[in-house]
Design a protein around this motif. Sequence first.
Motif, PDB file in Angstrom:
ATOM      1  N   SER A 211      20.202   6.187  54.677  1.00 57.14           N
ATOM      2  CA  SER A 211      20.059   6.368  53.228  1.00 57.14           C
ATOM      3  C   SER A 211      20.841   5.294  52.468  1.00 57.14           C
ATOM      4  CB  SER A 211      20.403   7.800  52.796  1.00 57.14           C
ATOM      5  OG  SER A 211      21.767   7.966  52.665  1.00 57.14           O
ATOM      6  N   LEU A 212      21.934   4.798  53.045  1.00 55.55           N
ATOM      7  CA  LEU A 212      22.656   3.679  52.418  1.00 55.55           C
ATOM      8  C   LEU A 212      21.799   2.414  52.432  1.00 55.55           C
ATOM      9  CD1 LEU A 212      26.231   4.201  53.918  1.00 55.55           C
ATOM     10  CD2 LEU A 212      25.508   4.644  51.567  1.00 55.55           C
ATOM     11  N   GLU A 213      21.114   2.192  53.557  1.00 55.27           N
ATOM     12  CA  GLU A 213      20.233   1.016  53.657  1.00 55.27           C
ATOM     13  C   GLU A 213      19.126   1.093  52.610  1.00 55.27           C
ATOM     14  OE1 GLU A 213      18.874   0.778  57.726  1.00 55.27           O
ATOM     15  OE2 GLU A 213      20.765  -0.111  58.429  1.00 55.27           O
ATOM     16  N   LYS A 214      18.578   2.291  52.434  1.00 52.73           N
ATOM     17  CA  LYS A 214      17.514   2.475  51.446  1.00 52.73           C
ATOM     18  C   LYS A 214      17.986   2.154  50.036  1.00 52.73           C
ATOM     19  CE  LYS A 214      14.401   5.680  53.755  1.00 52.73           C
ATOM     20  NZ  LYS A 214      14.380   7.094  54.175  1.00 52.73           N
TER      21      LYS A 214
ATOM     22  N   ASP B   7      25.770  -3.613  53.878  1.00 54.13           N
ATOM     23  CA  ASP B   7      26.970  -4.024  54.612  1.00 54.13           C
ATOM     24  C   ASP B   7      27.973  -2.889  54.751  1.00 54.13           C
ATOM     25  OD1 ASP B   7      25.972  -6.676  54.706  1.00 54.13           O
ATOM     26  OD2 ASP B   7      26.618  -6.930  52.620  1.00 54.13           O
ATOM     27  N   VAL B   8      27.477  -1.671  54.731  1.00 50.35           N
ATOM     28  CA  VAL B   8      28.380  -0.528  54.819  1.00 50.35           C
ATOM     29  C   VAL B   8      28.201   0.183  56.168  1.00 50.35           C
ATOM     30  CG1 VAL B   8      29.080   1.642  53.716  1.00 50.35           C
ATOM     31  CG2 VAL B   8      28.261  -0.254  52.310  1.00 50.35           C
ATOM     32  N   SER B   9      29.293   0.255  56.927  1.00 46.94           N
ATOM     33  CA  SER B   9      29.249   0.897  58.248  1.00 46.94           C
ATOM     34  C   SER B   9      29.816   2.310  58.182  1.00 46.94           C
ATOM     35  CB  SER B   9      30.093   0.110  59.246  1.00 46.94           C
ATOM     36  OG  SER B   9      29.700  -1.224  59.277  1.00 46.94           O
TER      37      SER B   9
ATOM     38  N   SER C 154      24.754  -1.803  64.781  1.00 47.46           N
ATOM     39  CA  SER C 154      26.040  -2.397  64.428  1.00 47.46           C
ATOM     40  C   SER C 154      26.689  -1.712  63.214  1.00 47.46           C
ATOM     41  CB  SER C 154      25.896  -3.892  64.147  1.00 47.46           C
ATOM     42  OG  SER C 154      25.187  -4.073  62.954  1.00 47.46           O
ATOM     43  N   LYS C 155      25.905  -0.853  62.534  1.00 47.59           N
ATOM     44  CA  LYS C 155      26.459  -0.112  61.393  1.00 47.59           C
ATOM     45  C   LYS C 155      27.183   1.148  61.837  1.00 47.59           C
ATOM     46  CE  LYS C 155      24.227  -2.394  58.043  1.00 47.59           C
ATOM     47  NZ  LYS C 155      22.900  -1.832  57.674  1.00 47.59           N
TER      48      LYS C 155
END
Length: 277
Positions: free
Chosen positions: A104-107, A112-114, A145-146
């Motif tokens: 949901s962060l990617e959306k 760049d948040v892991s 990698s996230k």
Amino acid sequence: LAKKSNQEHFVYYKQEMEDKTLWRLGMIRQLRTDFAENRLELWYQPQLNLNSGKVIGAEALLRWRTADGQFISPAVFIPLAEYSGLIIEIGDWVIKQACKQIKSLEKQSFNDVSISVNVSIPQFKRENFVSSIIDAIKHYQVNPSKLELEITENILMDEPQIVIDALNQVKAEGISIALDDFGTGYSSLSYLQKLPLDRLKVDRSFVIDIAKPGQSIIADTIINLGKQMDLKVIAEGIEDKDQEAHLKSQACDEVQGFFYAKPMPADEFLAFLKNNS
Ligand code: C2E
Ligand code: MG
Ligand code: MG
Ligand code: MG
């Protein structure tokens, strides 16, 4: 007379032990029910790059809200979940939630948040631990990698080879690994080179007095050690600007603590990101 009072003590301790056991069993039963009824929540505490002040990720932290609205601390219920084996199911859920959150962060274009999740020893001992993580990553179609796993040195207490093998497999998938609460366990330092680490977390107990004269030696040394080993170093438990200033003077990479933000529900973390980027 002495004998009698010993007897009384014995009775007293026995009663106390029985009370403790009953309390534990009751808590475990309640945890199982509440987990099934979706009363566990995954909250997020922001992690920042110390230089830029940018949010680079968050640590996912479990919260248990009982039916009467009371929060029970993970420091209390995680050991019970581990002891009862419930941590396996709960841990699976945590990893899935974290992957869902990454998606949901990617959306929302936070690319760049892991997200870091804590994992316990019993989870590693399970045959299909690694494949369950891979399944979750595939299911939510997230960039591995996230995702970061936080382990503690205690994880190597028994069957270290099983754990190291699992970690190497996880690492080969592109997932990151952080060593949490570094320096607070009972292991020797030799294991450090055996673990496929990406990050070292400086425990809050070493950060608490760093702004006081002569009290920063351990934190400074850990930061330096991490750098020498080519690891990212994140300090946890920062509560004021003097601690931050000291960490800056040591060129610590990243920070996490109440000074920046407390753990918060997923929607609040999203709002926090929007206000801080
Ligand atoms: P941890 O992994 O070392 O997590 C950091 C703890 O420090 C969190 O406590 C966090 O709320 C707290 N903290 C962060 N910044 C500050 C600060 O500036 N000041 C103070 N006083 N505290 C700060 P929390 O959420 O109560 O979690 C306690 C422990 O429970 C965690 O320690 C971790 O070991 C365990 N835990 C939490 N969630 C999970 C989970 O999903 N799975 C597993 N296996 N363990 C978990
Ligand atoms: Mg942690
Ligand atoms: Mg920690
Ligand atoms: Mg801790």
